[in-house]
Design an enzyme around this catalytic site. Structure first.
Site, PDB file in Angstrom:
ATOM      1  N   ASP A   1       1.875  -5.292  -0.665  1.00 39.00           N
ATOM      2  CA  ASP A   1       1.464  -4.705  -1.804  1.00 39.00           C
ATOM      3  C   ASP A   1       2.421  -2.716  -2.132  1.00 39.00           C
ATOM      4  OD1 ASP A   1      -0.223  -3.584  -3.962  1.00 39.00           O
ATOM      5  OD2 ASP A   1      -1.593  -2.197  -3.295  1.00 39.00           O
ATOM      6  N   GLY A   2       2.043  -3.360  -3.241  1.00 39.30           N
ATOM      7  CA  GLY A   2       3.121  -2.352  -4.435  1.00 39.30           C
ATOM      8  C   GLY A   2       4.367  -3.042  -4.423  1.00 39.30           C
TER       9      GLY A   2
ATOM     10  N   ARG B   1      -1.677  -2.400   5.610  1.00 40.62           N
ATOM     11  CA  ARG B   1      -2.161  -2.823   3.780  1.00 40.62           C
ATOM     12  C   ARG B   1      -0.680  -1.868   2.848  1.00 40.62           C
ATOM     13  NH1 ARG B   1      -5.574  -3.521  -1.019  1.00 40.62           N
ATOM     14  NH2 ARG B   1      -4.458  -3.013  -3.005  1.00 40.62           N
TER      15      ARG B   1
ATOM     16  N   LEU C   1       4.657 -20.141  15.400  1.00 43.42           N
ATOM     17  CA  LEU C   1       4.309 -19.630  15.007  1.00 43.42           C
ATOM     18  C   LEU C   1       3.287 -20.068  13.709  1.00 43.42           C
ATOM     19  CD1 LEU C   1       3.527 -16.378  13.661  1.00 43.42           C
ATOM     20  CD2 LEU C   1       5.511 -16.974  12.479  1.00 43.42           C
TER      21      LEU C   1
ATOM     22  N   HIS D   1       8.957  -8.488  -7.539  1.00 42.02           N
ATOM     23  CA  HIS D   1       7.572  -9.783  -6.103  1.00 42.02           C
ATOM     24  C   HIS D   1       9.527  -9.845  -5.217  1.00 42.02           C
ATOM     25  CE1 HIS D   1       4.362  -9.493  -7.543  1.00 42.02           C
ATOM     26  NE2 HIS D   1       4.761  -9.149  -9.166  1.00 42.02           N
TER      27      HIS D   1
ATOM     28  N   TRP E   1      -5.275 -14.021 -11.365  1.00 36.03           N
ATOM     29  CA  TRP E   1      -4.845 -14.412 -12.649  1.00 36.03           C
ATOM     30  C   TRP E   1      -5.359 -13.407 -13.742  1.00 36.03           C
ATOM     31  CZ3 TRP E   1      -2.685 -19.023 -11.964  1.00 36.03           C
ATOM     32  CH2 TRP E   1      -3.109 -19.814 -10.329  1.00 36.03           C
TER      33      TRP E   1
HETATM   34  C1  FPP Z   1       0.784  -6.911  -4.812  1.00 37.09           C
HETATM   35  O1  FPP Z   1       1.997  -6.097  -5.206  1.00 37.09           O
HETATM   36  C2  FPP Z   1       2.236  -8.222  -4.064  1.00 37.09           C
HETATM   37  C3  FPP Z   1       0.948  -9.485  -5.074  1.00 37.09           C
HETATM   38  C4  FPP Z   1       0.100  -9.706  -5.673  1.00 37.09           C
HETATM   39  C5  FPP Z   1       2.522 -10.514  -4.473  1.00 37.09           C
HETATM   40  C6  FPP Z   1       2.935 -10.765  -3.435  1.00 37.09           C
HETATM   41  C7  FPP Z   1       3.921 -11.656  -3.319  1.00 37.09           C
HETATM   42  C8  FPP Z   1       5.399 -11.875  -2.551  1.00 37.09           C
HETATM   43  C9  FPP Z   1       5.371 -10.681  -1.588  1.00 37.09           C
HETATM   44  C10 FPP Z   1       6.722 -12.779  -2.984  1.00 37.09           C
HETATM   45  C11 FPP Z   1       6.002 -13.990  -2.492  1.00 37.09           C
HETATM   46  C12 FPP Z   1       4.919 -14.666  -0.877  1.00 37.09           C
HETATM   47  C13 FPP Z   1       5.327 -15.210  -0.285  1.00 37.09           C
HETATM   48  C14 FPP Z   1       4.933 -15.091   1.191  1.00 37.09           C
HETATM   49  C15 FPP Z   1       6.296 -16.731  -0.961  1.00 37.09           C
HETATM   50  P1  FPP Z   1       1.762  -5.856  -6.767  1.00 37.09           P
HETATM   51  O2  FPP Z   1       2.295  -6.624  -7.813  1.00 37.09           O
HETATM   52  O3  FPP Z   1       0.261  -5.562  -7.285  1.00 37.09           O
HETATM   53  O4  FPP Z   1       2.040  -4.268  -6.646  1.00 37.09           O
HETATM   54  P2  FPP Z   1       2.032  -3.140  -7.702  1.00 37.09           P
HETATM   55  O5  FPP Z   1       0.360  -2.601  -6.363  1.00 37.09           O
HETATM   56  O6  FPP Z   1       2.756  -1.600  -7.306  1.00 37.09           O
HETATM   57  O7  FPP Z   1       1.965  -3.232  -8.755  1.00 37.09           O
END
Ligand code: FPP
Length: 224
Positions: A12-13, A172, A122, A29, A61
């Site tokens: 997250d983040g 997390r 792994l 991302h 979504w």
């Molecule tokens: C949550 O942060 C993160 C996600 C919903 C996407 C996670 C994806 C990646 C790390 C990249 C792709 C991964 C792989 C394994 C190929 P958020 O967007 O909710 O952050 P926020 O809380 O700051 O809004």
């Protein structure tokens, strides 16, 4: 010392990091993917057998289309560009989630799983379109259909994590202290580490510190 077999991560983040440093959630991302690569390497170094990454939830979504498209492009590129190398490194990829995407993306997911299915160093479980409540209801429906005796063991055969040990550690990042519909059944006795740092800032030292701390915890599993 507790052995570590399985680490699960809610990454997250990204969005906040992207807005803060690049004025774009999507840039967060992209940066988050670099952390994924680092953590995979560190997981192998620590001889941990299972790594589960929450990449997209059934609730994600609700995000703007532009962000959803960006995330799926990132995932697609990751699978297309990195799968051969993961395979060479003896890494097995498993997708956990509802695989109801476009024919092309479904095909890419199946191809990636099949290519790496015999690997054993792994196992990376990539949670895409994953929601724990859906998983539990679905498992229960299937169990009922088969008219099997209902107990923990028979139930677990119908979860998406069948044959995967429960996580020892859940991390997390991002400062919020909730589970967000992630592995609700499987986390029953998992040690949970909530980290303030945003996922793109999370590094090998943070990861090692958590593993070290976990190894020293007295795990009772309900006993004393
Ligand atoms: C949550 O942060 C993160 C996600 C919903 C996407 C996670 C994806 C990646 C790390 C990249 C792709 C991964 C792989 C394994 C190929 P958020 O967007 O909710 O952050 P926020 O809380 O700051 O809004």
């Amino acid at each position: 010392m507790n052995p570590v077999k399985h680490v699960a991560i809610i990454m997250d983040g990204n969005g906040r990091w992207g807005l803060k440093y690049k004025n774009s959630r999507n840039a967060g991302h992209k940066e988050g993917l670099n952390t994924v690569e680092k953590i995979i390497k560190e997981t192998i170094k620590n001889k941990i057998k299972f790594l589960t990454l929450f990449a997209f939830s059934t609730e994600n979504w609700k995000r703007p289309k532009k962000e959803i498209n960006y995330l799926f492009n990132l995932l697609e590129n990751f699978l297309e560009n990195r799968i051969s190398d993961l395979n060479k490194q003896n890494i097995k990829l498993k997708i956990i989630g509802l695989k109801n995407f476009s024919t092309n993306f479904n095909r890419l997911l199946s191809k990636s799983e099949k290519k790496t299915s015999k690997n054993s160093k792994l196992q990376i479980n990539l949670a895409i379109n994953y929601g724990s409540k859906y998983e539990i209801i679905n498992a229960f429906k299937n169990l009922q259909k088969k008219k099997e005796t209902i107990n923990e063991k028979s139930f677990e055969k119908y979860l998406l994590t069948k044959n995967i040990p429960d996580p020892d550690i859940l991390i997390r990042t991002g400062g919020t202290t909730r589970l967000s519909n992630f592995l609700l059944w499987q986390l029953a006795y998992t040690e949970i580490f909530f980290e303030r740092k945003l996922w793109p800032e999370f590094n090998n030292n943070d990861y090692s510190r958590i593993i070290k701390k976990f190894k020293k915890i007295k795990r009772n599993f309900g006993s004393i």
